[in-house]
Design a protein around this motif. Structure first.
Motif, PDB file in Angstrom:
ATOM      1  N   PRO A 145       0.834  -1.194   0.000  1.00 64.07           N
ATOM      2  CA  PRO A 145       0.000   0.000   0.000  1.00 64.07           C
ATOM      3  C   PRO A 145       0.875   1.254   0.000  1.00 64.07           C
ATOM      4  O   PRO A 145       2.052   1.210   0.391  1.00 64.07           O
ATOM      5  CB  PRO A 145      -0.787  -0.096   1.306  1.00 64.07           C
ATOM      6  CG  PRO A 145      -0.621  -1.486   1.774  1.00 64.07           C
ATOM      7  CD  PRO A 145       0.644  -2.007   1.205  1.00 64.07           C
ATOM      8  N   ALA A 146       0.248   2.349  -0.418  1.00 68.06           N
ATOM      9  CA  ALA A 146       0.961   3.618  -0.459  1.00 68.06           C
ATOM     10  C   ALA A 146       1.611   3.933   0.888  1.00 68.06           C
ATOM     11  O   ALA A 146       2.704   4.509   0.943  1.00 68.06           O
ATOM     12  CB  ALA A 146      -0.012   4.724  -0.854  1.00 68.06           C
ATOM     13  N   ASP A 147       0.953   3.529   1.974  1.00 68.32           N
ATOM     14  CA  ASP A 147       1.510   3.779   3.308  1.00 68.32           C
ATOM     15  C   ASP A 147       2.899   3.197   3.463  1.00 68.32           C
ATOM     16  O   ASP A 147       3.727   3.709   4.207  1.00 68.32           O
ATOM     17  CB  ASP A 147       0.607   3.142   4.383  1.00 68.32           C
ATOM     18  CG  ASP A 147      -0.675   3.945   4.545  1.00 68.32           C
ATOM     19  OD1 ASP A 147      -0.714   5.065   4.003  1.00 68.32           O
ATOM     20  OD2 ASP A 147      -1.603   3.446   5.191  1.00 68.32           O
ATOM     21  N   VAL A 148       3.130   2.072   2.781  1.00 67.86           N
ATOM     22  CA  VAL A 148       4.420   1.399   2.919  1.00 67.86           C
ATOM     23  C   VAL A 148       5.447   1.978   1.949  1.00 67.86           C
ATOM     24  O   VAL A 148       6.615   2.158   2.295  1.00 67.86           O
ATOM     25  CB  VAL A 148       4.265  -0.120   2.668  1.00 67.86           C
ATOM     26  CG1 VAL A 148       5.613  -0.839   2.786  1.00 67.86           C
ATOM     27  CG2 VAL A 148       3.225  -0.720   3.608  1.00 67.86           C
ATOM     28  N   THR A 149       5.000   2.279   0.707  1.00 68.97           N
ATOM     29  CA  THR A 149       5.974   2.648  -0.323  1.00 68.97           C
ATOM     30  C   THR A 149       6.294   4.136  -0.383  1.00 68.97           C
ATOM     31  O   THR A 149       7.452   4.524  -0.493  1.00 68.97           O
ATOM     32  CB  THR A 149       5.447   2.254  -1.714  1.00 68.97           C
ATOM     33  OG1 THR A 149       4.217   2.931  -1.943  1.00 68.97           O
ATOM     34  CG2 THR A 149       5.238   0.766  -1.822  1.00 68.97           C
ATOM     35  N   ILE A 150       5.247   4.946  -0.333  1.00 72.78           N
ATOM     36  CA  ILE A 150       5.428   6.367  -0.635  1.00 72.78           C
ATOM     37  C   ILE A 150       6.419   7.064   0.314  1.00 72.78           C
ATOM     38  O   ILE A 150       7.151   7.958  -0.104  1.00 72.78           O
ATOM     39  CB  ILE A 150       4.059   7.086  -0.697  1.00 72.78           C
ATOM     40  CG1 ILE A 150       3.264   6.568  -1.902  1.00 72.78           C
ATOM     41  CG2 ILE A 150       4.213   8.584  -0.819  1.00 72.78           C
ATOM     42  CD1 ILE A 150       3.878   6.888  -3.252  1.00 72.78           C
ATOM     43  N   PRO A 151       6.498   6.653   1.580  1.00 71.75           N
ATOM     44  CA  PRO A 151       7.485   7.314   2.448  1.00 71.75           C
ATOM     45  C   PRO A 151       8.909   7.286   1.880  1.00 71.75           C
ATOM     46  O   PRO A 151       9.663   8.239   2.086  1.00 71.75           O
ATOM     47  CB  PRO A 151       7.405   6.510   3.745  1.00 71.75           C
ATOM     48  CG  PRO A 151       6.014   6.000   3.778  1.00 71.75           C
ATOM     49  CD  PRO A 151       5.659   5.709   2.354  1.00 71.75           C
TER      50      PRO A 151
END
Lengths: 380, 296, 233
Positions: A145-151
């Motif tokens: 999920p974006a929560d995991v990758t985007i950071p």
């Protein structure tokens, strides 16, 4: 036509079953249900190809032990909810099918998850939407999920580059891309970066002349592009042609980590930052071998979605193997085994794939930069 | 930035004109909507692309592609329209059968391109920029504007001043009367479809070149715009299609530049309704239509 | 010039013509009269192959026209000025005349643009006007002039007086008479039977798809039954 393809492989499957009973070998049946056609075909087709290749390799290497094999069919969700619902309902009625790898994305994936949970039938959708996990215990997601990758890329923007004012270009008609873009906006804003402008393009758009002129004549110290690779490359070209100051860094997310990006972008995409779960060409023995074999087999270079399919099949195969070891070759057994997979060797991210206690996948990301027409890992 | 955006819009709008002219021409002559026009446009880009990467000189590839899309359009007429025309009341069945042809062409393109986005190799057309009076214009944009202007002028000359063109307009105005005057409507159909196809094919190549991107679905947004252009300009009207295309291109540019993103389509269709409220037959409705369009 | 034998035509399920035979010789001006719905327009449409015949022969200029498209019939010199004139309303007068020339093909004709302008001076005065804005009489003149440009061997006229004032009707008939005197062969369909019989040398009466009378126009004009049926009122 799509149904015909499915029924033909079902016949082949029945013939294989008949042959196998005499040899006392076990066959574990699954279905790769992806968007081979329709709007999400650029994801689904590639995932299906990568997954099929992985399954063939695992069988050839005797992954399930002497004589045993993973039998798969490939079916098309056609990026269409109705087609997906009828296919999953039908597959759920076939007791031999242990798990479905799919459907691909968006509302189709969510609809698939919904019916899978109703029928207690494990599905692992390609999407990274948390909604699919929240829908019930039988539906899994394959990508982070974006929560995991985007950071990874947001922290790079705010901390490493020290950007203060970013122009954002996103895709307005695909919710997965919208989610990534929103997350990025939130994360950089939380670190004090201002949003200079936010624009959306449609996936089928290629005319960015007006948008490019607008951004090239505006003030910003960073441009983030959250689109698929080919479209992103095209945006970069048109931004450069509109006269965007070359010293302003352009960033993208993991969709750019595809050979397509460099091939379509050429000299224009030099120096663009991106993050990738997949490093084109591979970065260790396993991923390099995959890259070489995939290109040899299909004639096209492997991209992120091929790697996702290939990696996903590794995870599914390990889950089935664990279910076999636990003596629970049932849908429930496979589902339970899948949720506890950790450190499975894959060809993307940091090289291993794990589900956490909330069944959220983690495999890491790398920040890359285009250098001399190739992806280079930043800081290595 | 305003003048730069207007320039951007005019360049895009001029390609819309190329695309919409064929569509409106077919409508003017046959009173049928050819839904396969978008796929023909896409086919033009694809054929030129595959010719170019197989080593054909670019100009030759464009020429070949225009002939091929002209022939494709003729096939659309023969396959989807001709038999329906014979039985009369063809509007709705023809719409459906041309959607069928569209789907077939799009599926073939999807197979051929493996759903990948294609682009012409770098250097197919020299990338050069000129700046004057603060305007940034590329050689390609100049060439496109000039090409479209020349082709539109030729088309108008053809329709207005040649015997063939008069036959096209005669059939558009009153097919039955034209037949009694010795005009072969079938050959007029073949000609208009060929011209419409070739123009759509060229538009496809130019769009592919201008925006570095060709994919099997590229015709759809242009099809939608062609509808808007044809309705705003006046069904079957050639000057209407040209003016409406340029307007649409500029409007689109300006909405992207000055308004919150995502509103472009809403604004375009709002404009459509405003025009229809004020002029129900479009800007150049019926009476002045070059290609006819009047029902007797 | 024209020989029709036992022509049968069904139109929308109705037997419109039930065995019509007629002939028109070179240089003649022949009238076809009959009441509304007798099949007059259908007959002309069948002659120009605009409707398909069910049976029968149509020989024009020594050649059977079966199977030819309407435009091919026109190109052989059989020009049909249809009912309602059917001018090309969006095009100028001059352009209408130029379209008329298409039927000429490689044949030659004595009817040049100058000739047409001389016959109908109003067409020259209004040559650049959009044809749809002409008056009814001017449109009829344009329709005839346009057919002349196509080099007619035989001119079929369907109700040229329809909707025209008596004065304009006179002008149109004068022009037709003059054309015939110059050698043009004409087959004229008219509701205004008296007018038609006055202008022509020979005539046919069509009634419910059959020829009921034929003979010299003057004779028919004196025939009591015909006077009662068609000329009365």
């Amino acid at each position: 036509m799509k149904f015909l393809k499915l029924s033909m492989s079902a016949t082949a499957f029945a013939a294989a079953m008949a042959a196998s009973t005499s040899a006392m070998a076990e066959e574990y049946k699954m279905v790769i249900l992806q968007s081979l056609t329709g709007g999400a075909a650029f994801i689904g087709k590639n995932v299906a190809d990568g997954a099929a290749m992985a399954a063939d390799e695992l069988n050839a290497n005797g992954f399930f032990g002497e004589g045993n094999s993973l039998v798969y069919e490939v079916a098309d969700d056609a990026t269409d909810r109705t087609q997906t619902l009828s296919l999953i309902t039908r597959l759920a009625a076939d007791e031999d099918v242990l798990i479905v790898m799919g459907p691909t994305s968006g509302s189709v994936a969510l609809a698939g998850a919904n019916v899978a949970n109703e029928r207690e039938f494990p599905v692992i959708t390609t999407t990274n939407s948390m909604e699919v996990i929240e829908n019930g215990p039988w539906s899994f997601i394959l990508t982070q999920p974006a929560d995991v990758t985007i950071p990874y890329i947001a922290d790079f923007t705010a901390q490493t580059l020290g950007a203060k004012n970013c122009a954002i270009i996103g895709v307005k008609d695909n919710e997965a891309y919208v989610a990534l873009q929103r997350k990025y906006e939130d994360l950089i804003q939380a670190q004090g970066v201002n949003l200079a402008s936010v624009d959306g393009v449609a996936l089928a758009d290629s005319d960015f002349s007006a948008l490019a002129t607008k951004i090239a004549t505006s003030e910003q110290d960073c441009v983030f592009i959250g689109t698929p690779a080919a479209q992103g490359a095209n945006l970069v070209i048109q931004l450069r042609q509109a006269g965007l100051d070359p010293s302003i860094p352009i960033l993208g997310h993991n969709a750019f980590a595809s050979p397509t990006f460099i091939e379509k972008g050429g000299a224009a995409v030099e120096n663009v930052y991106l993050m990738g779960a997949w490093v084109p060409g591979g970065y260790d023995d396993f991923s390099s071998a995959f890259s070489t074999n995939f290109e040899a087999k299909t004639g096209i270079p492997a991209d992120e979605w091929h790697a996702v399919g290939y990696s996903g099949m590794q995870v599914i195969a390990n889950a089935i193997k664990d279910a076999v070891a636990a003596g629970a070759v049932t849908r429930e057994g496979v589902r339970d085994a899948l949720g506890t997979q950790t450190d499975i060797p894959v060809v993307m991210g940091e090289g291993t794939y794990s589900y956490d206690e909330h069944r959220v996948p983690h495999f890491g990301m790398k920040v890359l930069q285009v250098k001399d027409g190739a992806f280079a890992v930043v800081g290595e | 930035m305003l003048s730069q955006q207007i320039l951007n819009g005019l360049v895009t709008g001029s390609v819309y004109a190329l695309f919409s002219l064929g569509f409106t021409l077919i409508f003017g002559v046959q009173k049928l909507l050819n839904f396969a026009h978008g796929a023909t446009f896409m086919a033009g880009a694809f054929i030129a692309y595959y010719c170019t990467i197989s080593g054909l000189p670019f100009l030759l590839a464009i020429g070949f592609s225009m002939v091929a899309t002209g022939v494709i359009a003729i096939l659309v007429d023969l396959i989807a329209f001709r038999s329906l025309r014979k039985r009369g009341n063809a509007e709705f069945p023809a719409l459906v059968s041309s959607i069928g042809v569209d789907l077939i062409l799009v599926s073939i393109a999807q197979q051929v391109s493996k759903t990948q986005v294609l682009n012409f190799p770098f250097g197919t057309f020299p990338v050069k920029f000129y700046t004057f009076m603060g305007l940034r214009i590329s050689l390609l944009q100049l060439v496109i504007l000039a090409t479209v202007a020349v082709l539109v002028a030729l088309l108008i000359f053809y329709l207005k001043k040649t015997t063939f063109g008069r036959q096209v307009r005669a059939v558009a105005t009153n097919e039955r009367a034209a037949a009694l005057l010795g005009v072969n409507a079938q050959s007029v159909y073949l000609q208009t479809f060929f011209i419409a196809g070739a123009l759509a094919g060229l538009a496809g190549v130019l769009i592919g070149l201008l925006f570095n991107s060709m994919q099997f679905l590229m015709g759809e947004p242009y099809m939608l715009r062609a509808f808007v252009v044809v309705v705003i300009g006046g069904l079957g009207s050639v000057p209407g299609a040209i003016v409406a295309s340029l307007m649409l291109g500029v409007m689109q540019s300006l909405t992207v530049a000055y308004l919150p993103s995502g509103l472009t389509d809403a604004i375009i269709f709002a404009l459509l309704f405003v025009v229809l409220l004020i002029r129900p037959n479009g800007l150049f409705g019926d009476a002045n239509a070059v290609a006819g369009g009047t029902r007797q | 010039m024209l020989n029709v034998k036992d022509l049968h035509v069904s139109y929308k399920g109705i037997k419109a013509l039930r065995g019509v035979s007629l002939h028109v010789e070179e240089g003649e001006m022949v009238a076809l009269i009959g009441s509304n719905g007798a099949g007059k327009s259908t007959l002309l449409n069948a002659l120009s192959n605009a409707v398909r015949r069910k049976a029968g022969e149509i020989v024009f200029g020594g050649r059977e026209t079966r199977g030819l498209n309407p435009h091919a019939v026109a190109r052989q010199g059989l020009l049909h000025v249809p009912e309602g004139r059917q001018i090309l309303a969006d095009m100028s007068v001059y352009e209408n005349l130029l379209v008329g020339q298409i039927a000429l093909g490689r044949r030659t004709t004595r009817y040049t643009l100058d000739h047409v302008y001389e016959l109908f001076p109003v067409l020259e005065e209004r040559r650049d006007q959009i044809a749809g804005t002409l008056s009814g009489g001017q449109q009829q003149m344009l329709a005839i002039g346009r057919a002349l440009m196509g080099g007619p061997e035989l001119l079929l006229l369907d109700e040229p007086s329809l909707g025209l004032s008596p004065l304009i009707t006179d002008q149109v008939f004068d022009a037709l008479t003059r054309l015939n005197e110059e050698g043009l062969t004409v087959l004229l369909v008219e509701q205004n039977a008296l007018r038609a019989l006055e202008a022509t040398s020979r005539a046919y009466v069509l009634d419910r798809g059959l020829i009921t009378h034929e003979g010299p126009s003057a004779e028919l004009a004196g025939d009591q039954t015909i006077i009662e049926s068609y000329l009365g009122a």
